[in-house]
Design an enzyme around this catalytic site. Structure first.
Site, PDB file in Angstrom:
ATOM      1  N   ASN A 222     103.871  33.067  38.076  1.00  0.00           N
ATOM      2  CA  ASN A 222     104.656  34.117  37.392  1.00  0.00           C
ATOM      3  C   ASN A 222     105.335  35.023  38.408  1.00  0.00           C
ATOM      4  O   ASN A 222     106.460  35.471  38.187  1.00  0.00           O
ATOM      5  CB  ASN A 222     103.760  34.928  36.447  1.00  0.00           C
ATOM      6  CG  ASN A 222     103.582  34.228  35.116  1.00  0.00           C
ATOM      7  OD1 ASN A 222     104.528  34.126  34.336  1.00  0.00           O
ATOM      8  ND2 ASN A 222     102.385  33.708  34.867  1.00  0.00           N
TER       9      ASN A 222
ATOM     10  N   ARG B  92      84.427  50.144  41.256  1.00  0.00           N
ATOM     11  CA  ARG B  92      85.735  49.798  40.685  1.00  0.00           C
ATOM     12  C   ARG B  92      86.762  50.915  40.893  1.00  0.00           C
ATOM     13  O   ARG B  92      87.929  50.669  41.199  1.00  0.00           O
ATOM     14  CB  ARG B  92      85.581  49.575  39.178  1.00  0.00           C
ATOM     15  CG  ARG B  92      85.802  48.160  38.772  1.00  0.00           C
ATOM     16  CD  ARG B  92      85.561  47.983  37.291  1.00  0.00           C
ATOM     17  NE  ARG B  92      84.793  46.775  37.067  1.00  0.00           N
ATOM     18  CZ  ARG B  92      85.262  45.546  37.206  1.00  0.00           C
ATOM     19  NH1 ARG B  92      86.510  45.341  37.559  1.00  0.00           N
ATOM     20  NH2 ARG B  92      84.490  44.501  36.997  1.00  0.00           N
TER      21      ARG B  92
ATOM     22  N   MET C 285      93.177  39.008  38.058  1.00  0.00           N
ATOM     23  CA  MET C 285      91.970  38.764  37.282  1.00  0.00           C
ATOM     24  C   MET C 285      90.865  39.795  37.555  1.00  0.00           C
ATOM     25  O   MET C 285      89.691  39.460  37.603  1.00  0.00           O
ATOM     26  CB  MET C 285      91.468  37.326  37.553  1.00  0.00           C
ATOM     27  CG  MET C 285      92.512  36.259  37.265  1.00  0.00           C
ATOM     28  SD  MET C 285      93.365  36.416  35.653  1.00  0.00           S
ATOM     29  CE  MET C 285      92.309  35.401  34.638  1.00  0.00           C
ATOM     30  N   ARG C 286      91.259  41.044  37.714  1.00  0.00           N
ATOM     31  CA  ARG C 286      90.289  42.140  37.820  1.00  0.00           C
ATOM     32  C   ARG C 286      90.524  43.098  36.671  1.00  0.00           C
ATOM     33  O   ARG C 286      91.674  43.382  36.316  1.00  0.00           O
ATOM     34  CB  ARG C 286      90.474  42.930  39.124  1.00  0.00           C
ATOM     35  CG  ARG C 286      90.291  42.156  40.392  1.00  0.00           C
ATOM     36  CD  ARG C 286      88.887  41.689  40.623  1.00  0.00           C
ATOM     37  NE  ARG C 286      87.904  42.772  40.706  1.00  0.00           N
ATOM     38  CZ  ARG C 286      86.589  42.577  40.646  1.00  0.00           C
ATOM     39  NH1 ARG C 286      86.099  41.380  40.464  1.00  0.00           N
ATOM     40  NH2 ARG C 286      85.767  43.598  40.733  1.00  0.00           N
TER      41      ARG C 286
ATOM     42  N   LEU D 178      90.849  46.674  35.188  1.00  0.00           N
ATOM     43  CA  LEU D 178      91.271  47.946  35.775  1.00  0.00           C
ATOM     44  C   LEU D 178      90.594  49.095  35.036  1.00  0.00           C
ATOM     45  O   LEU D 178      90.367  49.025  33.822  1.00  0.00           O
ATOM     46  CB  LEU D 178      92.793  48.071  35.683  1.00  0.00           C
ATOM     47  CG  LEU D 178      93.545  47.051  36.553  1.00  0.00           C
ATOM     48  CD1 LEU D 178      95.003  46.934  36.122  1.00  0.00           C
ATOM     49  CD2 LEU D 178      93.448  47.411  38.031  1.00  0.00           C
TER      50      LEU D 178
ATOM     51  N   HIS E 220      99.726  37.514  29.260  1.00  0.00           N
ATOM     52  CA  HIS E 220      98.512  36.828  28.828  1.00  0.00           C
ATOM     53  C   HIS E 220      98.911  35.535  28.111  1.00  0.00           C
ATOM     54  O   HIS E 220      99.863  35.537  27.330  1.00  0.00           O
ATOM     55  CB  HIS E 220      97.704  37.738  27.894  1.00  0.00           C
ATOM     56  CG  HIS E 220      96.387  37.133  27.525  1.00  0.00           C
ATOM     57  ND1 HIS E 220      95.332  37.036  28.418  1.00  0.00           N
ATOM     58  CD2 HIS E 220      95.955  36.559  26.383  1.00  0.00           C
ATOM     59  CE1 HIS E 220      94.317  36.443  27.834  1.00  0.00           C
ATOM     60  NE2 HIS E 220      94.662  36.137  26.597  1.00  0.00           N
TER      61      HIS E 220
HETATM   62  C1  GAR Z   1      98.823  32.891  33.741  1.00  0.00           C
HETATM   63  O1  GAR Z   1      98.701  31.899  32.767  1.00  0.00           O
HETATM   64  C2  GAR Z   1      98.562  34.268  33.141  1.00  0.00           C
HETATM   65  O2  GAR Z   1      99.055  34.398  31.830  1.00  0.00           O
HETATM   66  C3  GAR Z   1      97.064  34.318  33.160  1.00  0.00           C
HETATM   67  O3  GAR Z   1      96.703  33.775  34.400  1.00  0.00           O
HETATM   68  C4  GAR Z   1      97.698  32.797  34.774  1.00  0.00           C
HETATM   69  C5  GAR Z   1      98.177  33.133  36.164  1.00  0.00           C
HETATM   70  O4  GAR Z   1      99.032  32.141  36.657  1.00  0.00           O
HETATM   71  N1  GAR Z   1      96.571  35.664  33.006  1.00  0.00           N
HETATM   72  C6  GAR Z   1      95.513  35.992  32.286  1.00  0.00           C
HETATM   73  O5  GAR Z   1      94.810  35.184  31.718  1.00  0.00           O
HETATM   74  C7  GAR Z   1      95.230  37.492  32.216  1.00  0.00           C
HETATM   75  N2  GAR Z   1      94.373  37.810  31.128  1.00  0.00           N
HETATM   76  P1  GAR Z   1      99.957  32.407  37.904  1.00  0.00           P
HETATM   77  O6  GAR Z   1      99.062  32.966  39.013  1.00  0.00           O
HETATM   78  O7  GAR Z   1     100.498  31.058  38.267  1.00  0.00           O
HETATM   79  O8  GAR Z   1     101.023  33.374  37.498  1.00  0.00           O
END
Ligand code: GAR
Length: 222
Positions: free
Chosen positions: A16, A67, A92-93, A95, A111
Site C-alpha cells: 500500500n 506503549r 500492525m501495532r 495505537l 483494513h
Molecule cells: C493490507 O492488506 C492491509 O489492509 C492490512 O495489512 C496488509 C498490509 O499489506 N492491514 C490490516 O489488517 C490492519 N488492520 P502491505 O504491507 O502490502 O500494504
C-alpha cells in the site's frame, strides 16, 4: 500547488505504501510522502521508499517498555517531519487512545474488509469462515478502537468458492491499492468533512454497479 504532507506507518511488505508512492509521483497528485516510519527494522517497504529518496525511520517497538512511550516517539518523528496526515499502511501495532486523539481526523487506516465486519487480525480467515460472498476493503479515519472510525472509501470484491486466504487477500489487496490513493486525494483536496462521525465527501459520485455473487443465470434467476 501545496501538497499535503503524508507520514506513512508500515510494519512489513509495504504494497500500500508503494501504491501511495506511485500516486504521489503522478503529476497533479495533491499529496507527498515526507516520512516512512516502520516499527520493525526488517520491514520490506523501507527499502523501496529509501530507493526513491523518501526519508525513512525505524522506531523499534521492542525497545519501548510502554506503549505510550513508543507512541510518543512516533509522534515526535511525525511532527518533526511536518506530517499533516498519518497513513497506517499495514501498521500492525495498536495505537494508544492519546495518540489517536491527538491526530484526530488526521490519521487514516486501511483494513482488508468491509468494515464494520471482520475487524482485527486474520481478516480473510474470518471472512472465509463466515461464508460471505462479497468482501472488500475500507479506508477510514481512525478512532481509538481498532479498525473503527468514519469511513472514507470502500471497495467490494466477490469471494469465490475456490478461494483460500492467499487468493482472497490478493484480490482485496488489488482493491486496496486503488482505494488508499483515492481516499488520500479526497482528503488532500479538502473534499472531506466529518459530521456526526460520518465522513461527508463533496462531489464524489458513487457508481451504480451492483455486485451480485453468484451472478444470476437464466435458470437460477428469479
Ligand atoms: C493490507 O492488506 C492491509 O489492509 C492490512 O495489512 C496488509 C498490509 O499489506 N492491514 C490490516 O489488517 C490492519 N488492520 P502491505 O504491507 O502490502 O500494504
Amino acid at each position: 500547488m501545496t501538497r499535503l504532507k503524508l507520514g506513512v506507518l508500515i510494519s512489513g511488505r509495504g504494497s500500500n505504501l508503494r501504491a501511495l508512492i506511485e500516486s504521489c509521483n503522478t503529476s497533479g497528485y495533491p499529496a507527498e510522502i515526507v516520512l516512512v516510519l516502520a516499527n520493525r527494522p526488517d520491514a520490506a517497504g523501507l527499502g523501496f521508499a529509501a530507493e526513491v529518496g523518501i526519508a525513512t525511520q525505524v522506531i523499534d517497538h521492542t525497545e519501548y517498555a510502554e506503549r505510550a512511550a513508543f507512541d510518543a516517539a512516533l509522534d515526535r518523528a511525525l511532527r518533526a517531519a511536518g506530517v499533516e496526515l498519518v497513513c497506517l499502511a499495514g501498521f500492525m501495532r495498536l495505537l494508544t487512545a492519546g495518540f489517536v486523539a491527538s491526530w484526530r481526523d488526521a490519521l487514516v487506516n486501511i483494513h482488508p474488509s468491509l468494515l464494520p465486519s471482520f475487524r482485527g487480525l486474520n481478516t480473510h480467515r474470518k471472512t472465509l469462515a463466515a461464508g460471505v460472498r462479497i468482501t472488500g476493503c475500507t479506508v477510514h479515519y481512525l478512532r481509538p478502537e481498532t479498525d473503527t472510525g468514519p469511513i472514507l472509501v470502500q471497495a467490494a470484491v466477490p469471494v469465490l468458492a475456490e478461494d483460500d486466504e492467499a487468493s482472497l487477500a490478493a484480490r482485496v489487496l488489488a482493491a486496496e491499492h486503488r482505494c488508499y490513493p483515492l481516499a488520500v486525494r479526497l482528503i488532500a483536496e479538502g473534499r472531506v468533512r466529518v459530521e456526526n462521525e460520518r465522513a461527508i465527501i463533496d462531489g464524489a459520485p458513487a457508481g451504480d454497479l451492483t455486485l451480485i455473487n453468484p451472478l444470476p443465470t437464466p435458470s437460477g434467476s428469479s
